[in-house]
Design an enzyme around this catalytic site. Structure first.
Site, PDB file in Angstrom:
ATOM      1  N   ASP B  93      22.634 -87.948  47.103  1.00 46.50           N
ATOM      2  CA  ASP B  93      22.372 -87.777  45.718  1.00 46.50           C
ATOM      3  C   ASP B  93      21.135 -86.995  45.672  1.00 46.50           C
ATOM      4  O   ASP B  93      20.506 -86.274  46.294  1.00 46.50           O
ATOM      5  CB  ASP B  93      22.230 -89.374  45.234  1.00 46.50           C
ATOM      6  CG  ASP B  93      21.038 -90.184  45.883  1.00 46.50           C
ATOM      7  OD1 ASP B  93      19.971 -89.229  46.428  1.00 46.50           O
ATOM      8  OD2 ASP B  93      20.609 -91.090  45.525  1.00 46.50           O
ATOM      9  N   ASP B 267      30.660 -94.922  45.338  1.00 46.96           N
ATOM     10  CA  ASP B 267      29.771 -95.247  46.352  1.00 46.96           C
ATOM     11  C   ASP B 267      28.935 -96.610  45.857  1.00 46.96           C
ATOM     12  O   ASP B 267      28.877 -96.828  44.618  1.00 46.96           O
ATOM     13  CB  ASP B 267      28.580 -94.269  46.541  1.00 46.96           C
ATOM     14  CG  ASP B 267      27.547 -94.282  45.547  1.00 46.96           C
ATOM     15  OD1 ASP B 267      27.720 -93.761  44.405  1.00 46.96           O
ATOM     16  OD2 ASP B 267      26.399 -95.017  45.574  1.00 46.96           O
ATOM     17  N   CYS B 305      42.433-110.575  57.876  1.00 51.43           N
ATOM     18  CA  CYS B 305      41.505-109.434  58.068  1.00 51.43           C
ATOM     19  C   CYS B 305      41.490-109.066  59.512  1.00 51.43           C
ATOM     20  O   CYS B 305      41.279-110.188  60.079  1.00 51.43           O
ATOM     21  CB  CYS B 305      40.399-109.822  57.479  1.00 51.43           C
ATOM     22  SG  CYS B 305      38.938-108.398  57.735  1.00 51.43           S
ATOM     23  N   CYS B 307      38.965-107.284  60.739  1.00 51.64           N
ATOM     24  CA  CYS B 307      37.422-106.742  61.117  1.00 51.64           C
ATOM     25  C   CYS B 307      36.998-107.846  62.390  1.00 51.64           C
ATOM     26  O   CYS B 307      37.754-108.966  62.463  1.00 51.64           O
ATOM     27  CB  CYS B 307      36.532-106.943  59.937  1.00 51.64           C
ATOM     28  SG  CYS B 307      35.819-108.530  59.785  1.00 51.64           S
ATOM     29  N   CYS B 310      36.183-111.473  61.520  1.00 59.31           N
ATOM     30  CA  CYS B 310      37.345-112.355  60.945  1.00 59.31           C
ATOM     31  C   CYS B 310      38.055-112.639  62.257  1.00 59.31           C
ATOM     32  O   CYS B 310      38.805-113.905  62.388  1.00 59.31           O
ATOM     33  CB  CYS B 310      38.203-111.807  59.922  1.00 59.31           C
ATOM     34  SG  CYS B 310      37.356-111.826  58.287  1.00 59.31           S
ATOM     35  N   HIS B 336      32.398-106.674  57.730  1.00 62.43           N
ATOM     36  CA  HIS B 336      33.425-107.352  57.140  1.00 62.43           C
ATOM     37  C   HIS B 336      33.794-106.885  55.812  1.00 62.43           C
ATOM     38  O   HIS B 336      34.742-106.316  55.428  1.00 62.43           O
ATOM     39  CB  HIS B 336      33.375-108.972  56.952  1.00 62.43           C
ATOM     40  CG  HIS B 336      34.439-109.365  55.955  1.00 62.43           C
ATOM     41  ND1 HIS B 336      35.963-109.505  56.306  1.00 62.43           N
ATOM     42  CD2 HIS B 336      34.269-109.685  54.699  1.00 62.43           C
ATOM     43  CE1 HIS B 336      36.533-109.902  55.238  1.00 62.43           C
ATOM     44  NE2 HIS B 336      35.554-110.146  54.229  1.00 62.43           N
TER      45      HIS B 336
END
Lengths: 376, 376
Positions: B93, B267, B305, B307, B310, B336
């Site tokens: 930015d 974002d 999930c 990930c 999980c 996650h």
């Protein structure tokens, strides 16, 4: 994978030994360093990362886990291995040492210790019998007998009285542990820095009979010289064919000195705790990453280290994220420290196997004597 | 890998588009969600883990990096990619928004903004020219024009005056950026929630010409309805053949609504910030892991999930480590959340490519409406 607990020494070099401990959950290469996973986590690390450093076994703290989340809860959730996602061996301490160092409002009797939780002040009771029950609920592979370690300074009479109670507690631990194939119970030698008391303690433990023997009551402020003084004789009081575990040790030079003196297992919070406070351990000694001299240094912490912190980042980056209070600082430095400690153990094991431990120790000391790399 | 910056739309569904942004550092699949790596780290994550969630690009904050460790230092150390060990694209930015929201003692003129660092109180100056210079030192792949976003509430006249200054700054940013093959400069549309001002801003930016166009000044407290109101028309003011980036968005339903309205990039700190405060985002909505109802729950956060949080841990464990203040709590929940956000983006991309975005959105809303799993 064997379903039995067994220890085999494959090579010796002087008093040092290398070998393996077989457990149903996997093999532990000795001499072994056990990272500490106090509250069901090795702080700042995922368990697969701990494994990647080379750790074969973790230590869990009975005192912390019984208070939070509670041993019954861990048991309902499938045991500590499943709870914390670590399927390899876990050793749990008995809670005795940490009750004395961390809890409030203690009352110690022959029966056991009543204490107040440091988390919420609630009252709890630990004894040989309850410690065995809690460690069983946690599902640990190597269970430690419940002992007491007197606060220093203590007179010889106090140390002797405490050791003798610990030996009575060791017998009660053995009785309460029962017969659990695939699980091991270790006794803990006490006796401070007094040879006769250490010998008396060792004989008491051998009379009871354990799967392994810990050397307790060291690394509690007596200093390295006094510790090595005890380690010059204490391992010799213990059976040759069982693992010897030095509790709460230590710095890299403590570890090397202990292994040379016949120790097979150690544990310490040092690599993880140091990592979170910006302290790194390398073959050239200790590095304080918050020091301003690192701010513009493009070099890795240790150019010869293969850990993620050393292969991916400059000292300047590690300095920046520590100063910025970023979690990745503790994550990377802890990983590095655990990697270095495990690499040191692997080096010790290989040197003992090759009969070149003296040369390894000389090289270890020479690198440390160089000190950290020159400033830019 | 191309050495040029280019954007290709491969499919549309209503106003939604999917495609790729080509950069010398790799491809960005759009719609894209960019995790925020404020101080050269996505908090609580290693960069390889961020990549494993599916992120193609990170956002870095010019304001934070110019103050600590400093843009010149980052440049001396080889640029931000090397510094933070992330070799894929980075968008930075301009610093304009964060100067107004984070720094102290600001003085805003046509020339730029003088401000005091929130780190050490030191004085700094940001302008279109210095922002371009700093982003160049950082080495970012997508550079944002320097703009000003008025604090809310603001009158239409204040919003218009601010927008027009930002458009003059956009021209100065364009001039200062120069010609940098392989790097992109994005303009930022302002104009609050006023259609005429948004159109005027878009026309000014198109007149200057940018590689991409951001929609700024939203997600600053106006609420989702007002934001969607602007997004109903604002993307249509921008060129079809350039990426459209909605800054600072957002929650999963904000993201879905923005993509439906033609946004290509977003974002937000939300997935990482939430992860550190015990908030998890799942396809069935938000879960507060510190809630006591999770203490004995052996189920994963989201059974569907993939990930690490999980697949490896129960809600009971995640609850325990959050309550115990353990770093692994933020590490697992951030992972996650980022995984879920990236999975959502992948689902949106696939649905647009298949022409089934309506059905995807209906399913997304139906799952959210179910709420979290039933208590045990």
């Amino acid at each position: 994978m064997t379903q039995r607990f067994a220890f085999h020494v494959s090579a010796t070099d002087g008093r040092a030994r290398t070998g393996t401990i077989q457990t149903p959950r996997g093999e532990i290469r000795t001499p072994a360093f056990m990272p500490v996973g106090t509250a069901a986590t090795v702080k700042a690390m995922l368990p697969e990362s701990v494994r990647a450093t080379g750790a074969d076994i973790l230590l869990g703290n009975t005192y912390h886990l019984m208070l939070r989340p509670g041993a019954e809860r861990v048991a309902r959730l499938g045991g500590l291995h499943r709870f914390m996602n670590w399927q390899r061996p876990i050793l749990t301490d008995s809670g005795g040492f940490q009750v004395m160092s961390l809890s409030g409002l203690r009352k110690l009797t022959e029966e056991g210790v009543t204490f107040a939780s440091h988390v919420d002040g609630s009252r709890h009771f630990l004894s040989p019998e309850t410690s065995m029950q809690i460690q069983r609920l946690l599902g640990s592979d190597i269970v430690m007998a419940f002992d007491e370690c007197p606060a220093l300074p203590a007179t010889d009479a106090e140390v002797a009285a405490s050791m003798r109670m610990s030996m009575r507690w060791a017998q009660r631990s053995r009785d309460a542990f029962g017969d659990r194939p695939g699980h091991a119970l270790f006794g803990i030698m006490q006796g401070g820095v007094t040879r006769d008391l250490r010998q008396e303690s060792a004989e008491a433990l051998r009379g009871i009979g354990f799967d392994g023997y810990a050397i307790g009551g060291l690394a509690v402020g007596e200093g390295q010289e006094a510790m090595f003084g005890v380690l010059d004789y204490a391992p010799g009081f213990l059976p040759e064919d069982k693992p010897r575990y030095l509790m709460g040790v230590g710095k890299p030079d403590d570890i090397v000195g202990a292994v040379v003196r016949g120790v097979d297992m150690m544990d310490c919070v040092l690599p993880s705790r140091s990592g979170r406070t910006g302290q790194a351990w390398t073959r050239r000694g200790q590095v304080n990453i918050k020091n301003a001299r690192h701010a513009d240094d493009p070099r890795p912490l240790d150019a010869d280290c293969t850990c993620p912190a050393c292969t991916g980042y400059s000292r300047a980056y590690l300095h920046h994220v520590f100063r910025s209070g970023e979690m990745i600082s503790g994550m990377l430095l802890t990983w590095h420290n655990l990697h270095y400690f495990q690499e040191l153990m692997a080096g010790l094991r290989a040197a003992i196997a090759a009969g070149s431990l003296d040369a390894f120790v000389a090289d270890f000391e020479a690198k440390r004597a160089q000190g950290d790399i020159d400033p830019l």
